[in-house]
Design an enzyme around this catalytic site. Structure first.
Site, PDB file in Angstrom:
ATOM      1  N   CYS A 172     -20.084 -16.141  -7.915  1.00  0.00           N
ATOM      2  CA  CYS A 172     -18.900 -14.809  -7.481  1.00  0.00           C
ATOM      3  C   CYS A 172     -17.581 -14.255  -8.341  1.00  0.00           C
ATOM      4  O   CYS A 172     -17.148 -13.728  -8.726  1.00  0.00           O
ATOM      5  CB  CYS A 172     -18.624 -15.657  -5.983  1.00  0.00           C
ATOM      6  SG  CYS A 172     -19.431 -15.772  -4.689  1.00  0.00           S
ATOM      7  N   ASN A 178     -21.298 -25.665  -4.671  1.00  0.00           N
ATOM      8  CA  ASN A 178     -22.230 -25.139  -5.156  1.00  0.00           C
ATOM      9  C   ASN A 178     -21.869 -25.633  -6.544  1.00  0.00           C
ATOM     10  O   ASN A 178     -23.346 -24.881  -7.079  1.00  0.00           O
ATOM     11  CB  ASN A 178     -21.692 -23.600  -5.320  1.00  0.00           C
ATOM     12  CG  ASN A 178     -20.129 -23.338  -4.760  1.00  0.00           C
ATOM     13  OD1 ASN A 178     -19.673 -23.887  -4.045  1.00  0.00           O
ATOM     14  ND2 ASN A 178     -19.627 -21.996  -5.090  1.00  0.00           N
ATOM     15  N   GLN A 222     -24.593 -24.599   0.694  1.00  0.00           N
ATOM     16  CA  GLN A 222     -25.471 -25.262   0.149  1.00  0.00           C
ATOM     17  C   GLN A 222     -25.861 -26.493  -0.179  1.00  0.00           C
ATOM     18  O   GLN A 222     -26.307 -27.095  -1.144  1.00  0.00           O
ATOM     19  CB  GLN A 222     -24.461 -25.444  -1.603  1.00  0.00           C
ATOM     20  CG  GLN A 222     -24.144 -24.148  -1.956  1.00  0.00           C
ATOM     21  CD  GLN A 222     -25.053 -23.704  -2.343  1.00  0.00           C
ATOM     22  OE1 GLN A 222     -26.312 -23.952  -3.025  1.00  0.00           O
ATOM     23  NE2 GLN A 222     -24.567 -22.428  -2.932  1.00  0.00           N
ATOM     24  N   GLY A 279     -23.158 -16.959   5.573  1.00  0.00           N
ATOM     25  CA  GLY A 279     -22.362 -17.774   4.870  1.00  0.00           C
ATOM     26  C   GLY A 279     -20.414 -17.501   5.281  1.00  0.00           C
ATOM     27  O   GLY A 279     -19.689 -18.201   5.460  1.00  0.00           O
ATOM     28  N   THR A 319     -26.555  -5.741  17.120  1.00  0.00           N
ATOM     29  CA  THR A 319     -28.150  -6.402  17.161  1.00  0.00           C
ATOM     30  C   THR A 319     -29.050  -6.946  16.185  1.00  0.00           C
ATOM     31  O   THR A 319     -28.280  -6.981  14.912  1.00  0.00           O
ATOM     32  CB  THR A 319     -28.931  -3.971  17.140  1.00  0.00           C
ATOM     33  OG1 THR A 319     -28.123  -3.395  18.087  1.00  0.00           O
ATOM     34  CG2 THR A 319     -30.011  -4.805  17.840  1.00  0.00           C
TER      35      THR A 319
END
Ligand SMILES: Cc1ncc(COP(=O)(O)O)c(C=O)c1O
Length: 399
Positions: A335, A147, A175, A71, A233
């Protein structure tokens, strides 16, 4: 001790089917998806299959799916990839820090941002967005579901405004994905970001819808992976896990899981609200004055989330008390836990600091059971009463 995890909006565990799908791609089929030999082609086929699943999930063309690291990268790509000095950006004050911090950095590069605040019920009013549009507005970014409160934003109306005014539109759907259906064509957005670990997939992998022709510059340069839109990659096992998690999420939107979850959330919420000095954030107080359209029930929320204030205590103290009883919940967004500042989302909704600090988010996993809810309902009232008696703090108010 019983353990109940009610912090699904922070992250979710892999479902067994996801782990099984990923397993061969670390050792047996370890090829680089860019190699032309058989091991490479096996990896490429797996990535292609995941891309088909994503395209179906978003209702877009496979060429419009870009795999990335999650995200944060999706949000950063939309913002840094489209905005240049002199441009104007519109977002909301309740976005995740992946958007808010990107906007802050852009301010140093000559991009001005308008932050649209929510109504007290947590909803963004599309007409506020329309009013903020200027000739130099290039991008609008609004989240699908918040969220912290679970409130679902009116993205279709915002998509129409973006289309009518010729502004690019990005949605942070981290979310919302797996909790409500997503249809990028119906919404009319140009970009949309999701993250696997919020929907029972692995951490560190995600995907973006990038509408064909959207001139978004890649954040990472190097190889020509993902049609030159994201160098590096491919994380083959992670992408396979995201693809499988997406298929399961799509299924769970139709098999009654969401209704079941909604019933569990209702039980949890109504029982917790029987305690004095409590209320739901992301809804108005029942009976509050104002038009019916702002009433509690009319605020759309994802089925797994409830954000509740418990006056006269510190949310962080309650998080710790519940953890000691085996219950994992969160105060504010993950967070920010540990930080002393109250949630920016709740503050933007008009709560005062005391009530924002007294708020807790309960977010249920899809695998949540009645027994989980009963256990939480056993331990929360007791912990709340104990904390209130031990160290009462002043009750907060709605701003
Ligand atoms: C709304 C929202 N956007 C973005 C992110 C960041 O996603 P990721 O953890 O995949 O970087 C989160 C994670 O909490 C989120 O809730």
């Amino acid at each position: 001790m019983r353990r109940v995890y009610m912090d699904a909006n922070a992250t979710t565990p892999l479902l067994p089917e996801v782990l099984e799908a990923m397993r061969p791609y670390w050792m047996e089929h370890f090829g680089n998806a860019s190699s032309i030999h058989l091991p490479g082609q096996q990896a490429r086929t797996a990535v292609d299959h995941a891309r088909e699943s994503m395209a179906e999930f978003f209702n877009c063309h496979e060429a419009e799916v870009v795999f990335n690291s999650g995200g944060t990268e999706g949000d950063n790509t939309a913002i840094f990839g489209l905005l240049h000095p002199g441009d104007h950006f519109i977002t909301t004050s309740i976005e995740h820090s992946a958007v808010l911090q990107a906007a802050q950095r852009l301010a140093q590069r000559g991009v001005e941002t308008s932050f649209i605040g929510p109504r007290p019920n947590g909803l963004i009013d599309p007409s506020d967005i329309l009013r903020a549009i200027r000739p130099e507005t290039r991008l609008i970014s609004v989240m699908l579901a918040n969220n912290e409160t679970g409130v679902i934003q009116p993205v279709e109306q915002i998509g129409k405004i973006a289309a009518d005014t010729g502004v690019f539109f990005h949605i942070d759907a981290v979310q919302g994905a797996g909790k409500i259906p997503i249809d990028v064509r119906a919404i009319g957005c140009h970009l949309l970001s999701i993250s696997a670990h919020k929907m029972h997939g692995p951490k560190g992998v995600g995907a973006m819808f990038v509408r064909r022709g959207t001139p978004v510059e890649s954040l990472l340069v190097g190889g020509s992976h993902e049609r030159r839109r994201r160098a590096g990659t491919e994380n083959v096992a992670g992408i396979v896990g995201l693809g499988k998690a997406t298929e399961l999420a799509a299924h769970s939107l139709e098999d009654g899981t969401i209704d079941r979850l909604s019933g569990l959330r209702y039980k949890l919420e109504t029982e917790l609200l029987k305690m004095s000095g409590t209320g739901v954030n992301g809804a108005r107080d029942p009976g509050a004055p104002g038009p019916d359209s702002l009433a509690w029930e009319s605020v759309p929320r994802v089925a797994n989330t409830t954000n509740i204030w418990f006056d006269q205590l510190e949310g962080e103290a309650l998080v710790i008390a519940l953890d000691l009883k085996g219950v994992a919940v969160s105060g504010g967004s993950a967070c920010h836990s540990g930080a002393t500042e109250p949630s920016h989302v709740l503050m933007a909704m008009g709560l005062d600091k005391a009530r924002a600090r007294a708020s807790l988010r309960f977010s249920l996993l899809k695998t949540a059971t009645e027994a989980d809810v009963h256990y939480v309902l056993d331990v929360v009232p007791e912990a709340v009463e104990r904390l209130r008696a031990l160290s009462p703090v002043e009750a907060g108010t709605l701003g």
